[in-house]
Enzyme design. Structure first.
Site, mmCIF file in Angstrom:
data_model
loop_
_atom_site.group_PDB
_atom_site.id
_atom_site.type_symbol
_atom_site.label_atom_id
_atom_site.label_comp_id
_atom_site.label_asym_id
_atom_site.label_seq_id
_atom_site.Cartn_x
_atom_site.Cartn_y
_atom_site.Cartn_z
ATOM 1 C CG ASP A 155 -4.371 6.810 1.620
ATOM 2 O OD1 ASP A 155 -3.837 5.734 1.331
ATOM 3 O OD2 ASP A 155 -3.919 7.601 2.474
ATOM 4 C CG HIS B 139 0.706 6.061 -0.800
ATOM 5 N ND1 HIS B 139 -0.393 6.566 -1.453
ATOM 6 C CD2 HIS B 139 0.238 5.461 0.332
ATOM 7 C CE1 HIS B 139 -1.483 6.279 -0.745
ATOM 8 N NE2 HIS B 139 -1.128 5.611 0.326
ATOM 9 C CG HIS C 31 -1.748 1.198 1.411
ATOM 10 N ND1 HIS C 31 -3.066 1.274 1.012
ATOM 11 C CD2 HIS C 31 -1.470 2.420 1.935
ATOM 12 C CE1 HIS C 31 -3.552 2.464 1.290
ATOM 13 N NE2 HIS C 31 -2.601 3.179 1.862
ATOM 14 C CD GLU C 32 1.771 3.633 3.574
ATOM 15 O OE1 GLU C 32 2.093 4.693 3.011
ATOM 16 O OE2 GLU C 32 0.685 3.500 4.176
#
Length: 942
Positions: A175, A168, A164-165
């Site tokens: 998000d 980014h 998830h990170e």
């Protein structure tokens, strides 16, 4: 065209040819994360020296990345995985057969592991400061997140969180949840949960308190209502929404993406899905799915640790250094660096060069002030008669000095200062890359080698430029920025002041510098001048105590005077006055540095940088200043960038944290602005000043960045299972009574292709990125931040607003969407909030087709805007705002199913009421008739 303009491209071509000829292994050194044959190499994870030693931390990091690699491989449809990982172990941990670092340092890490410095909270997050599709700065994990297995209930497994990170950090997606707007009303007037995809299921719950028995299910949407997700799902998307769900194994794509959800991904990426943005990245342009069904090999890990700190100054002494006081500036800055900046126990050596290299001082370890003074005595005091320079010869001597300690230059630092042009700089590139040393380069004047910065870029070093401006403090600023790179902010020097002025005879330079309560230890005031004999110095502390020239330690050879404040400097305003006693104009300069006053309270810091350090006109530079205390953003600061070109006057520019123009996110402590006032070709130096007056709103109350979602609980078999409450991340530290001031060099950047003479108007207004739409009854109110005539400066001429009931129409064919009349709307100055209200008139039977899945009853519309300047240059189309023209019910809104049930109940109650009314009226009528009959019969009897 100048000789430099002709020679530059030729030298660059030779340099690039040499780079191509070098092995890929060498090129990966200091080059950050690289994707090769579907695998990422060079990912650097650094543990802060403040983190206590714990071997479980290392093993859990390995497990996290290994799980993340396989999860990422499947989520990207067999495209990418993690191959080679380096974990930087703090020097404070006991040696355990770790490899020695090369160019790795904490400040270069892609992932950092550190606490919040006194605050509570374990949210993994990525600091994103640029727009959609552009990578972030770093991923941050706390040690507790990596060690406490109980947290996986709320965040999901660590490997999933890392992916998830990583999305980014690497691909610039955002998000898909929104804690501030967890619900929204869709185009059919239904209450929906902000989620992606919409197939994720759950129930509404009112959390009156944390114990499960006090959670009640409500059919009405009330204040404090939350959505509790089912633990068992069929939905496979999305990782950017809720990576913790076991069924979630992919990113939202065009078919699963929820474009109506009011989340950051939709706003920042113009309603594009995460997968669309990811597949549009350079990684996916150069990689294809791997064949077969086998999984990639697990990642390999290297544990590296810094040994003894070794620095070598490599200084140009050619005849070019005699021009424009270059040698004097070098002496003043190098003395300051050796006496004040270099940390204790560091080994320092000095080499110099013209056409040949020379060792001036072998390595000396700094253990006392006498060691520092000894090193200062080896600094060059004269220049040679030779005009030729051989940077490679200087670096060769520097490496020789560094290798005397451990036989190799691994992990060492070279501070390379030169004003000469060296056409043969590429000859030592293989040696530089294989040395394992980091090279910080400082270019003096306009004649320094054009390819000098490549040495820094390829080794992960900093790049600085010092213009030939007499009152510029750029040299001292550059040396002040060079730190050990350990990430220990409590040991680093913090620059509070850096200024200089050309002062007339018997005139004064007078100013005030603020020493705040987070700093004060080891505070140094440095004064420099040009002519023989110091100026008359007066310094007043906040209590009025006076310091004079005699209290300063002077070096008449280097023309410096310094005052060390014993203990902790008094917080407050310190006022200094420099009186030019010389008979002619001269540049007087002041620099003030200090260290943290309390090991439990991190000092306020500023980090200045540019998005790109090499560009071609008319491309603008995006300047950033990250202002924070620990990890908390500092708000409402006055941040000013000063840009110095090779020739001409410096340009100042106010940086903003308003979430508009170059600044992507409001109130994240990263102040930004476009810079495009290019006067000449060549190098530009950047410095940032930060001032903050006493205020009750200095620190933000939360950490900025894109956070992995913490799930409050799940439902399983009809039962609600709440997770432990998420720890608050409240800020820690007292407000500054006196405010504070900070200065930091932002290094240098270079620009080519700048036309001579006045520039034509080629800069359009900047893209509007914060357009919002709110409907009230039959009107729609838009709001946005005004762009400028040129990017985010000045005043645009007009706006073009268009709307559509079809998202595809406004995305793909903005020019043919319905035009809104804005003839009476004149743009305001850049940075001012615009508000515009109108009545949208869209026929439900008009030519525009309906959005997928929407009926004619849906009045959802999409709006976008662009600005135009006086020469009809248009900005890029803004983010797409959306709104439903339905007016929500007066009572609290309810979910669609419950709304229909409630509607049915009310209808039934209405029918029952009508029947009852008919019965009452009939009964009343019959009674009246009976009484009338009785009366009539009585009359007849009489």
């Amino acid at each position: 065209m100048t000789q430099r303009g002709i020679a530059g491209p030729v030298c660059n071509l030779k340099f690039v040819t040499l780079l191509v000829a070098l092995s890929s292994e060498l090129l990966f050194l200091g080059a950050g994360v690289q994707l090769q044959d579907n695998g990422y190499n060079g990912l650097l994870i650094a543990i802060n020296p403040q983190v206590p030693e714990n071997q479980n931390l290392i093993s859990n990091i390995k497990e996290m990345i290994t799980e993340a690699s396989f999860y990422l491989f499947n989520a990207t449809k067999r495209r990418v995985f993690f191959r080679d990982i380096k974990i930087l172990i703090p020097a404070t941990w006991k040696a355990n057969n770790y490899s020695k670092i090369k160019q790795e340092s904490y400040e270069k890490a892609n992932v950092i592991v550190t606490d919040w410095h006194g605050a509570h909270g374990d949210d993994p997050y990525t600091l994103q400061y640029r727009g959609c599709g552009k990578g972030g700065k770093y991923i941050h994990f706390t040690p507790n997140f990596l060690l406490n297995d109980n947290l996986t209930a709320g965040y999901g497994s660590r490997g999933r969180v890392f992916v998830h990170e990583w999305a980014h950090l690497r691909w610039g997606v955002f998000d898909e949840y929104n804690n501030d707007k967890p619900f929204y009303i869709n185009g059919r007037n239904q209450i929906k949960v902000t989620r992606c995809s919409s197939d994720i299921t759950g129930i509404l719950c009112v959390k009156r308190s944390l114990p499960q028995e006090n959670c009640i299910i409500s059919k009405l949407f009330k204040e404090g209502c939350t959505f509790i997700y089912n633990s068992t799902q069929n939905a496979t998307a999305s990782i950017m929404f809720m990576q913790s769900l076991s069924s979630v194994v992919e990113f939202c794509n065009a078919s699963t993406h929820n474009q109506e959800a009011p989340n950051l991904q939709n706003r920042m990426c113009s309603l594009r899905s995460a997968w669309d943005v990811i597949t549009d990245s350079a990684d996916f342009h150069h990689s294809f799915p791997m064949n077969g069904t086998e999984l990639p090999p697990p990642p390999t890990f290297s544990l590296v640790q810094a040994g003894d700190k070794v620095v070598c100054l490599v200084l140009d002494v050619s005849s070019k250094m005699a021009e424009a006081d270059r040698l004097l500036q070098l002496q003043q800055a190098a003395e300051f660096y050796l006496m004040q900046i270099v940390e204790i126990h560091t080994f320092v050596g000095i080499a110099s060069f013209d056409s040949k290299g020379e060792v001036r001082a072998q390595l000396h370890q700094i253990n006392s002030n006498d060691d520092r003074k000894l090193l200062v005595s080896y600094l060059p005091t004269t220049v040679s008669a030779k005009t030729e320079v051989s940077i490679c010869s200087g670096l060769k001597k520097g490496f020789e000095v560094a290798e005397k300690l451990n036989g190799k230059a691994y992990g060492t630092v070279m501070v390379l200062v030169t004003s000469g042009d060296d056409k043969l700089i590429g000859n030592c590139l293989p040696t530089v890359l294989s040395s394992g040393s980091t090279i910080h380069s400082i270019a003096l004047g306009s004649s320094a080698a054009p390819n000098l910065e490549e040495l820094s870029r390829l080794t992960g070093g900093l790049k600085f430029f010092v213009p030939d401006i007499s009152n510029s403090n750029s040299m001292i600023d550059a040396f002040s920025r060079i730190s050990s790179g350990t990430g220990d902010v409590f040991q680093q020097r913090i620059q509070l002041e850096s200024t200089g002025e050309n002062v007339k005879p018997h005139h004064q330079l007078k100013n005030t510098v603020t020493v705040d309560s987070t700093v004060g230890n080891d505070t140094i005031f440095l004064v420099t001048w040009q002519t023989s004999g110091p100026p008359e110095i007066m310094l007043f502390d906040p209590d009025g105590r006076k310091y004079y020239t005699d209290n300063f330690i002077t070096n008449l050879t280097f023309r410096t005077a310094s005052l060390w404040i014993p203990g902790t400097a008094k917080p407050g305003h310190w006022t200094y006055t420099l009186n030019n006693t010389h008979h002619s104009l001269q540049a007087l300069k002041v620099a003030v540095t200090s260290r943290a006053s309390n090991s439990a309270v991190p000092p306020a810091t500023v980090e200045a940088f540019v998005e790109r350090d090499s560009l071609h006109f008319p491309q603008p530079v995006m300047i950033y200043a990250n202002v924070r205390q620990g990890f908390y953003p500092i708000l409402n600061a006055t941040v000013t960038a000063t840009v110095e070109p090779e020739t001409g006057d410096p340009v100042t520019l106010r940086l903003l944290d308003d979430g508009a123009g170059a600044d992507v996110i409001k109130n994240d402590g990263i102040y930004s602005r476009y810079f495009f006032s290019f006067a000449v070709n060549g190098r530009y130096s950047l410095k940032v000043h930060v001032n903050h007056s006493p205020s009750i709103s200095t620190l933000a109350h939360s950490i900025p960045g894109s956070h992995a979602m913490y799930v409050p609980g799940y439902t399983a078999n009809g039962n609600i299972q709440m997770n432990a409450p998420r720890k608050s991340v409240g800020r820690n530290g007292e407000e500054q009574k006196w405010g504070f001031s900070r200065v930091s060099s932002g290094g240098s950047f270079s620009v080519l292709g700048v036309p001579a003479g006045p520039h034509p108007d080629i800069f359009p207004p900047c893209k509007i990125i914060d357009l919002e739409a709110v409907n009230v009854e039959e009107e729609l109110t838009l709001s946005w931040t005004a762009p400028g005539e040129d990017f985010d400066q000045g005043q645009a001429t007009s706006y073009e607003i268009r709307m559509s009931r079809s998202l595809e129409n406004i995305q793909d064919d903005f020019n043919n969407a319905i035009l809104v009349n804005t003839s009476k709307r004149n743009p305001q100055q850049a940075g001012i909030r615009e508000i515009f209200t109108f009545s949208p008139q869209i026929s439900t039977n008009g030519p525009e087709h309906q959005p997928n899945g929407e009926t004619h009853e849906s009045h959802r519309i999409y709006v976008a805007i662009r600005a135009m300047d006086r020469n009809s240059l248009k900005s890029a189309i803004s983010n797409i705002a959306q709104a439903s023209l339905f007016t929500p019910p007066n009572s609290d809104p309810v979910p669609a199913r419950d709304y229909l049930i409630l509607k049915g109940v009310l209808t039934a109650m209405g029918l029952i009421g009508i029947i009852c009314l008919i019965i009452v009226v009939t009964h009343h009528t019959l009674n009246r008739k009976k009484r009338a009959d009785k009366k009539e019969n009585g009359t007849k009897l009489l």
